[in-house]
Design a protein around this motif. Structure first.
Motif, mmCIF file in Angstrom:
data_model
loop_
_atom_site.group_PDB
_atom_site.id
_atom_site.type_symbol
_atom_site.label_atom_id
_atom_site.label_comp_id
_atom_site.label_asym_id
_atom_site.label_seq_id
_atom_site.Cartn_x
_atom_site.Cartn_y
_atom_site.Cartn_z
ATOM 1 N N ALA A 74 0.835 -1.203 0.000
ATOM 2 C CA ALA A 74 0.000 0.000 0.000
ATOM 3 C C ALA A 74 0.869 1.253 0.000
ATOM 4 O O ALA A 74 0.587 2.223 -0.718
ATOM 5 C CB ALA A 74 -0.930 -0.003 1.209
ATOM 6 N N LEU A 75 1.932 1.232 0.802
ATOM 7 C CA LEU A 75 2.850 2.368 0.844
ATOM 8 C C LEU A 75 3.497 2.576 -0.519
ATOM 9 O O LEU A 75 3.597 3.707 -1.003
ATOM 10 C CB LEU A 75 3.920 2.134 1.911
ATOM 11 C CG LEU A 75 5.046 3.172 1.984
ATOM 12 C CD1 LEU A 75 4.489 4.537 2.363
ATOM 13 C CD2 LEU A 75 6.108 2.731 2.997
ATOM 14 N N PHE A 76 3.925 1.490 -1.146
ATOM 15 C CA PHE A 76 4.589 1.602 -2.439
ATOM 16 C C PHE A 76 3.640 2.152 -3.496
ATOM 17 O O PHE A 76 4.021 2.977 -4.325
ATOM 18 C CB PHE A 76 5.126 0.239 -2.882
ATOM 19 C CG PHE A 76 6.058 0.310 -4.051
ATOM 20 C CD1 PHE A 76 7.371 0.715 -3.882
ATOM 21 C CD2 PHE A 76 5.626 -0.014 -5.329
ATOM 22 C CE1 PHE A 76 8.240 0.791 -4.964
ATOM 23 C CE2 PHE A 76 6.483 0.054 -6.407
ATOM 24 C CZ PHE A 76 7.795 0.454 -6.227
ATOM 25 N N ASP A 77 2.383 1.723 -3.453
ATOM 26 C CA ASP A 77 1.419 2.184 -4.455
ATOM 27 C C ASP A 77 1.167 3.688 -4.353
ATOM 28 O O ASP A 77 1.134 4.392 -5.375
ATOM 29 C CB ASP A 77 0.099 1.413 -4.306
ATOM 30 C CG ASP A 77 0.209 -0.024 -4.797
ATOM 31 O OD1 ASP A 77 1.189 -0.344 -5.484
ATOM 32 O OD2 ASP A 77 -0.686 -0.828 -4.465
ATOM 33 N N VAL A 78 0.965 4.190 -3.128
ATOM 34 C CA VAL A 78 0.704 5.628 -2.993
ATOM 35 C C VAL A 78 1.961 6.433 -3.287
ATOM 36 O O VAL A 78 1.890 7.532 -3.852
ATOM 37 C CB VAL A 78 0.143 5.985 -1.602
ATOM 38 C CG1 VAL A 78 -1.220 5.357 -1.409
ATOM 39 C CG2 VAL A 78 1.083 5.558 -0.488
ATOM 40 N N TYR A 79 3.123 5.877 -2.936
ATOM 41 C CA TYR A 79 4.379 6.544 -3.263
ATOM 42 C C TYR A 79 4.540 6.656 -4.776
ATOM 43 O O TYR A 79 4.942 7.708 -5.291
ATOM 44 C CB TYR A 79 5.550 5.769 -2.644
ATOM 45 C CG TYR A 79 6.854 5.965 -3.370
ATOM 46 C CD1 TYR A 79 7.621 7.110 -3.171
ATOM 47 C CD2 TYR A 79 7.311 5.008 -4.279
ATOM 48 C CE1 TYR A 79 8.800 7.301 -3.866
ATOM 49 C CE2 TYR A 79 8.492 5.191 -4.976
ATOM 50 C CZ TYR A 79 9.234 6.338 -4.766
ATOM 51 O OH TYR A 79 10.399 6.519 -5.464
ATOM 52 N N ARG A 80 4.227 5.603 -5.516
ATOM 53 C CA ARG A 80 4.369 5.644 -6.964
ATOM 54 C C ARG A 80 3.393 6.632 -7.593
ATOM 55 O O ARG A 80 3.702 7.254 -8.615
ATOM 56 C CB ARG A 80 4.148 4.248 -7.559
ATOM 57 C CG ARG A 80 5.273 3.274 -7.279
ATOM 58 C CD ARG A 80 6.608 3.758 -7.820
ATOM 59 N NE ARG A 80 6.647 3.826 -9.259
ATOM 60 C CZ ARG A 80 7.038 2.843 -10.048
ATOM 61 N NH1 ARG A 80 7.429 1.693 -9.539
ATOM 62 N NH2 ARG A 80 7.054 2.979 -11.356
#
Length: 210
Positions: A137-143
């Motif tokens: 989830a963190l990676f998705d919002v970061y991207r």
């Protein structure tokens, strides 16, 4: 402006999505202009349906605006937007450092293509930092933040010494406290000089429209 989808997409939807995403990353669509489906479809040599679907996808990712009843519009960047987006990216990177989940599923920055421009290598390093957290989830919002910042990232080399910054970043990758300090400094500099980045972005957009 002729839109050309990079690579060889497998279907019309992918062709439209790839072409529009590429234009957004290149800073060609950042002035808040309306995105007319029929015009885009003509430029891409596609029917209106895949273009409409691609615009809907990009709006869902908040990369363009869906103004209900008025259609789709390119994002409108200003200095305050860049300040906020760089601040958010730093927060996500710091959060990733606080929850290191082990090696990511792709090679570290040292194994990346050295032929890439420094800006792309720096993005790879940031991706690697966030991927190590093991938090999808963190990676998705970061991207998503990365996609929105992509036009500004492309012109960072006109304002900052990217090669020096990249060397400093690479030297700190195995030292979390030092890395946290480096990340804070890099992002503070970009927030402080957001107006210069915006001028470079506007200049590139004007050249692209000639």
């Amino acid at each position: 402006m002729r839109l050309v989808a990079p690579g060889k997409p497998k279907d019309p939807f992918s062709a439209a999505l790839d072409a529009l995403r590429d234009q957004l990353r290149r800073g060609r669509l950042v002035s808040g202009e309306p995105l007319t489906i029929t015009d885009l479809a003509h430029d891409l040599g596609l029917s209106a349906t895949p273009v409409r679907e691609a615009l809907s996808r990009l709006a869902g990712e908040r990369l363009i605006e869906d103004r209900r009843g008025r259609g789709y519009f390119a994002p409108r960047f200003d200095v305050s937007d860049l300040v906020e987006l760089y601040g958010l990216r730093r927060l996500y990177l710091v959060e990733a450092l606080a929850s290191d989940g082990g090696p990511p599923s792709f090679p570290p920055p040292e194994a990346s293509d050295p032929g890439l421009p420094p800006s792309a290598q720096m993005v790879q390093a940031f991706d690697w930092i966030v991927a190590r957290a093991g938090n999808r989830a963190l990676f998705d919002v970061y991207r998503q933040i990365g996609e929105r910042l992509a036009p500004a990232v492309r012109v960072e080399g006109q304002v900052f010494p990217l090669a020096d910054e990249l060397a400093e970043l690479a030297a700190a990758l195995d030292d979390p406290p030092r890395l946290r300090t480096v990340l804070a400094r890099l992002h503070a500099a970009r927030r402080q000089r957001a107006s210069e980045l915006m001028r470079a972005l506007r200049a590139g957009e004007n050249i692209a429209s000639l």
